[in-house]
Write a protein that holds these residues in place. Structure first.
Motif, short mmCIF file in Angstrom:
data_model
loop_
_atom_site.label_atom_id
_atom_site.label_comp_id
_atom_site.label_asym_id
_atom_site.label_seq_id
_atom_site.Cartn_x
_atom_site.Cartn_y
_atom_site.Cartn_z
N MET A 346 0.83 -1.20 0.00
CA MET A 346 0.00 0.00 0.00
C MET A 346 0.87 1.26 0.00
O MET A 346 0.63 2.20 -0.75
CB MET A 346 -0.94 -0.02 1.21
CG MET A 346 -1.95 1.10 1.25
SD MET A 346 -1.31 2.55 2.13
CE MET A 346 -0.94 1.82 3.72
N LEU A 347 1.90 1.30 0.83
CA LEU A 347 2.76 2.47 0.90
C LEU A 347 3.55 2.68 -0.39
O LEU A 347 3.76 3.80 -0.85
CB LEU A 347 3.73 2.35 2.09
CG LEU A 347 3.08 2.40 3.48
CD1 LEU A 347 4.10 2.12 4.57
CD2 LEU A 347 2.42 3.77 3.73
N GLN A 348 3.98 1.60 -1.01
CA GLN A 348 4.73 1.70 -2.26
C GLN A 348 3.88 2.20 -3.42
O GLN A 348 4.40 2.77 -4.38
CB GLN A 348 5.33 0.34 -2.61
CG GLN A 348 6.48 -0.08 -1.71
CD GLN A 348 6.90 -1.53 -1.91
OE1 GLN A 348 6.17 -2.33 -2.54
NE2 GLN A 348 8.04 -1.92 -1.36
N SER A 349 2.54 2.07 -3.31
CA SER A 349 1.66 2.50 -4.38
C SER A 349 1.37 4.00 -4.33
O SER A 349 0.83 4.56 -5.29
CB SER A 349 0.34 1.73 -4.31
OG SER A 349 -0.40 2.10 -3.15
N MET A 350 1.73 4.65 -3.25
CA MET A 350 1.46 6.08 -3.11
C MET A 350 2.55 6.88 -3.82
O MET A 350 3.73 6.74 -3.50
CB MET A 350 1.38 6.48 -1.63
CG MET A 350 0.20 5.88 -0.89
SD MET A 350 0.10 6.48 0.82
CE MET A 350 -1.44 5.74 1.34
N PRO A 351 2.18 7.75 -4.76
CA PRO A 351 3.18 8.49 -5.53
C PRO A 351 3.98 9.49 -4.71
O PRO A 351 5.10 9.84 -5.08
CB PRO A 351 2.35 9.20 -6.61
CG PRO A 351 0.97 9.29 -6.05
CD PRO A 351 0.80 8.08 -5.20
N ASP A 352 3.44 9.95 -3.59
CA ASP A 352 4.13 10.96 -2.79
C ASP A 352 4.80 10.37 -1.56
O ASP A 352 5.09 11.08 -0.60
CB ASP A 352 3.14 12.05 -2.37
CG ASP A 352 2.67 12.87 -3.55
OD1 ASP A 352 3.50 13.19 -4.42
OD2 ASP A 352 1.47 13.17 -3.63
N VAL A 353 5.03 9.07 -1.57
CA VAL A 353 5.70 8.40 -0.45
C VAL A 353 7.01 7.80 -0.94
O VAL A 353 7.07 7.10 -1.96
CB VAL A 353 4.80 7.30 0.15
CG1 VAL A 353 5.59 6.42 1.11
CG2 VAL A 353 3.61 7.92 0.89
N ASP A 354 8.07 8.10 -0.21
CA ASP A 354 9.39 7.51 -0.46
C ASP A 354 9.65 6.53 0.68
O ASP A 354 10.00 6.92 1.79
CB ASP A 354 10.44 8.62 -0.48
CG ASP A 354 11.84 8.09 -0.77
OD1 ASP A 354 11.98 6.87 -1.04
OD2 ASP A 354 12.81 8.88 -0.70
N LEU A 355 9.42 5.23 0.41
CA LEU A 355 9.44 4.20 1.44
C LEU A 355 10.81 3.53 1.54
O LEU A 355 11.39 3.13 0.53
CB LEU A 355 8.37 3.15 1.16
CG LEU A 355 8.28 1.99 2.15
CD1 LEU A 355 7.88 2.48 3.54
CD2 LEU A 355 7.29 0.93 1.66
N THR A 356 11.29 3.39 2.77
CA THR A 356 12.49 2.61 3.07
C THR A 356 12.10 1.52 4.05
O THR A 356 11.55 1.81 5.12
CB THR A 356 13.58 3.50 3.69
OG1 THR A 356 13.96 4.51 2.74
CG2 THR A 356 14.81 2.67 4.06
N VAL A 357 12.38 0.26 3.70
CA VAL A 357 12.09 -0.88 4.57
C VAL A 357 13.40 -1.37 5.16
O VAL A 357 14.37 -1.63 4.42
CB VAL A 357 11.38 -2.01 3.81
CG1 VAL A 357 11.10 -3.18 4.76
CG2 VAL A 357 10.10 -1.51 3.18
N GLN A 358 13.45 -1.49 6.48
CA GLN A 358 14.69 -1.88 7.14
C GLN A 358 14.40 -2.95 8.18
O GLN A 358 13.43 -2.85 8.94
CB GLN A 358 15.34 -0.68 7.83
CG GLN A 358 16.71 -0.95 8.37
CD GLN A 358 17.73 -1.22 7.28
OE1 GLN A 358 17.75 -0.54 6.25
NE2 GLN A 358 18.56 -2.24 7.48
N VAL A 359 15.26 -3.97 8.18
CA VAL A 359 15.15 -5.05 9.17
C VAL A 359 16.14 -4.76 10.30
O VAL A 359 17.34 -4.60 10.03
CB VAL A 359 15.43 -6.42 8.54
CG1 VAL A 359 15.33 -7.52 9.59
CG2 VAL A 359 14.48 -6.68 7.39
N PRO A 360 15.69 -4.62 11.56
CA PRO A 360 16.61 -4.41 12.67
C PRO A 360 17.60 -5.59 12.77
O PRO A 360 17.33 -6.68 12.21
CB PRO A 360 15.68 -4.35 13.88
CG PRO A 360 14.34 -3.99 13.30
CD PRO A 360 14.30 -4.67 11.96
#
Length: 636
Positions: A346-360
């Motif tokens: 869902m977050l990746q589909s938003m054009p105004d969102v720059d998503l970073t996914v990080q695993v602790p």
């Protein structure tokens, strides 16, 4: 206006002088030596008749002697002159007085149905009042604006006339009754007190009560109505919303028509160029909503929504909207490699969102992101100090969202629980319907009728928490303020094993609205656009440019001009959005006097007119006459 007799006066000294001077004179005439009488037998019968009417002869002797009457009249006039007689007359005019002028400076006073404008005509009336006042009078001017303003206090009429030339109407509504109440504070104990209220009286509520207050305080009042009864159509509502899903801007305006039915043409301009337009039929006495969808531009924009030929009040024909460029929102999602699948999609589909996914355990610095989201993750992998850094970032204006997973209860960082304002969680495994708590922008227009939760966490909320959704009547999701930023707890997990929220059409809408709210802490568009009369609060004194080009250095600025303000970090659009102010037809009560029927000096004032000099002149003339009669009789 005719002269009226209010009263007359005559001193007791004059009456006493009349008695003391008149009675001896009469006695003198009665007792003065009588001529010697010679009796003739032929007329003795006549004497017998005269003796029978001695009392009548006494009166005739007084009345028929012109010298006696003249001298009595002279004594009477001298006595009256000594008493200083006077008459009290009510005549048109202005005496020395304490004048308080309450001048309506609201936006409706800019209407052109009175030439050149209502406000200009009001200033001319006030100037006429002051020009006909005496030099020893005192004048105060109160400006009825959004907040009553004292323009002049207890000064000379000539100074007040100079101040009037510098006044102007604002682009905001006014509180006329508050300004009138302020007039009581300028009462004089030495002079008579008068209040002149000059307004179009669009709203007459409270005016009669204000008049009673002024009368009770000892003021005479004049209520001058300046209005031409012009027709008007104005833009009285506006909505600006960003759509995070496609980046477009939704604009809606309401055109309120206070005249007859007619066609309305609305244009949207950017840099003077029309970028969109629509026509609609605007029925008389109603409001018509006109909507636009403006594509994303990627740059800051100043848009002016204009109503063509709106009528007698130009200031409500335009709505000024500052639309900032939609910058990508940097979001850090912390979670296990194979978790949070639907949230990531869902977050990746938003054009105004720059998503970073990080695993602790290794994560970027929180302050590099606008929002940090804690998803499904093993708490033991999170290094000590991580939540301390996240809370520090939140308190400085960042945002944190905790999505409740199976192991959230195992987080042992005090900063985590302090940030969320929680002391415990209740875990439930029970199918329940999710309900929206109305009132918050992030849950506006959501439909959750078919959303069910199977597993969820219920937090112990306090007054610092704002619930967003409930399950079993208990808060499920909430938002709270922490320092300058926000912390959000989501007991509703969107993964399939927790709920079917991921399947709802409201799922992306909720996240879009929540992220938009976390940008500014307000509903979309509200931060940059204000109704006129709003108070802009800054953290410290800063320079702000007004639409008229004046720069103000302050931390508290009243936005009373329509147009675009220049702020330290952008711009703000200010518009007259006021249904009551746009209705310029005005009200009517018996107190009000039309401006065309009012003229300065029409008030009746008391004057004493003394007659002493006139009486003494008449006495002198009668004395000359009396002397001339004595000469003619040969008595002198």
């Amino acid at each position: 206006m005719a002269t009226e007799l209010s009263g007359v006066g005559l001193g007791q000294a004059g009456m006493l002088a009349f008695l003391l001077l008149t009675l001896p004179l009469i006695i003198l005439y009665i007792l003065k030596p009588k001529p010697k009488k010679v009796r003739f037998p032929s007329v003795m019968f006549i004497e017998m008749l005269l003796r029978k009417s001695r009392f009548r002869n006494f009166l005739e002797r007084i009345v028929k002697d012109p010298l006696l009457l003249l001298q009595i009249l002279v004594i009477l006039l001298i006595s009256a002159a000594l008493a200083m007689p006077y008459a009290i007359l009510r005549v048109p005019g202005i005496e020395d007085e304490n004048i308080v002028i309450v001048l309506d400076a609201s936006a409706s006073m800019k209407a052109s149905d009175v030439h050149p404008t209502r406000f200009a005509r009001s200033v001319a009336i006030a100037d006429e009042i002051l020009s006909k006042s005496t030099p020893d009078s005192k004048a105060s001017i109160i400006l009825a604006a959004n907040t009553p303003a004292l323009a002049l206090s207890r000064s000379s009429p000539e100074t007040a006339r100079q101040v009037l030339k510098k006044l102007s109407a604002s682009d905001a509504s006014s509180s006329l009754n508050d300004a009138i109440s302020l007039a009581v504070d300028f009462k004089s104990d030495e002079l008579g007190n008068s209040v002149y209220v000059i307004s179009d009286f669009n709203d007459v509520s409270g005016i009669e009560a204000s008049n009673s207050i002024l009368k009770h305080a000892g003021f005479t009042t004049e209520w001058v109505k300046v209005s031409g009864g012009g027709e008007n159509i104005g833009l009285t509502e506006s909505v600006l919303e960003h759509n995070l899903l496609d980046g477009s801007v939704f604009i809606s305006v309401a055109a309120a028509n206070f005249g007859g039915t007619r066609e309305c043409a609305v244009r949207i301009r950017q840099n003077g160029n029309v970028i969109d337009s629509k026509n609609a039929v605007c029925p008389g006495g109603g409001s018509t909503f006109i909507e636009f969808n403006i594509p994303s531009a990627g740059v800051d924009r100043k848009l002016t929504v204009s109503l063509e030929d709106g009528g007698s009040l130009p200031v409500d024909d335009n709505v000024y909207l500052f639309v900032p460029a939609q910058k990508k929102q940097k979001i850090l999602l912390l979670g296990a490699e194979d978790s949070n699948k639907f949230l990531k999609l869902m977050l990746q589909s938003m054009p105004d969102v720059d998503l970073t996914v990080q695993v602790p355990p290794i994560i970027p610095k929180p302050y590099e992101f606008d929002v940090v989201i804690l998803g499904e993750v093993e708490p033991s992998l999170i290094l000590p100090g991580t939540f301390r850094d996240i809370q520090s970032h939140v308190q400085e204006g960042g945002a944190f969202i905790a999505v409740a997973g199976d192991r959230i209860w195992a987080v042992d960082s005090p900063n985590f629980w302090n940030m969320l304002g929680l002391s415990w969680l209740e875990y439930r495994e029970k199918a329940s319907n999710v309900r929206v708590v109305q009132g918050h922008p992030s849950v506006k227009d959501l439909t959750l009728d078919n959303v069910l939760v199977e597993k969820y966490f219920l937090p112990n909320v306090t007054k610092d928490h704002t619930p967003l959704m409930t399950a079993d009547g208990m808060p499920l999701n909430y938002i709270r303020r922490d320092g300058e930023g926000y912390a959000v707890f989501m007991g509703l997990n969107q993964e399939p094993e927790f709920s079917n929220f991921y399947y709802s059409s409201s799922y992306p809408i909720f996240w879009s609205q929540l992220l938009e709210y976390l940008k500014t802490g307000r509903e979309a568009g509200e931060t940059y656009n204000y109704p006129s009369g709003s108070l802009l609060l800054l953290s410290s004194p800063q320079y702000v440019g007004t639409p008229s080009g004046v720069w103000i250095n302050s931390s508290r600025i009243i936005l009373d001009e329509a147009g675009f303000y220049s702020l330290p970090h952008g711009s703000a659009g200010v518009s007259l959005i006021d249904l009551a102010e746009s209705n310029i037809t005005g009200g009517q009560i018996d107190l009000l006097m039309d401006a065309d029927g009012f003229f300065a000096g029409s008030a009746m004032v008391s004057r004493e007119f003394h007659f002493q000099n006139i009486l003494l002149t008449v006495v002198l003339a009668f004395i000359i006459l009396d002397v001339s009669l004595y000469v003619r009789r040969g008595l002198v």
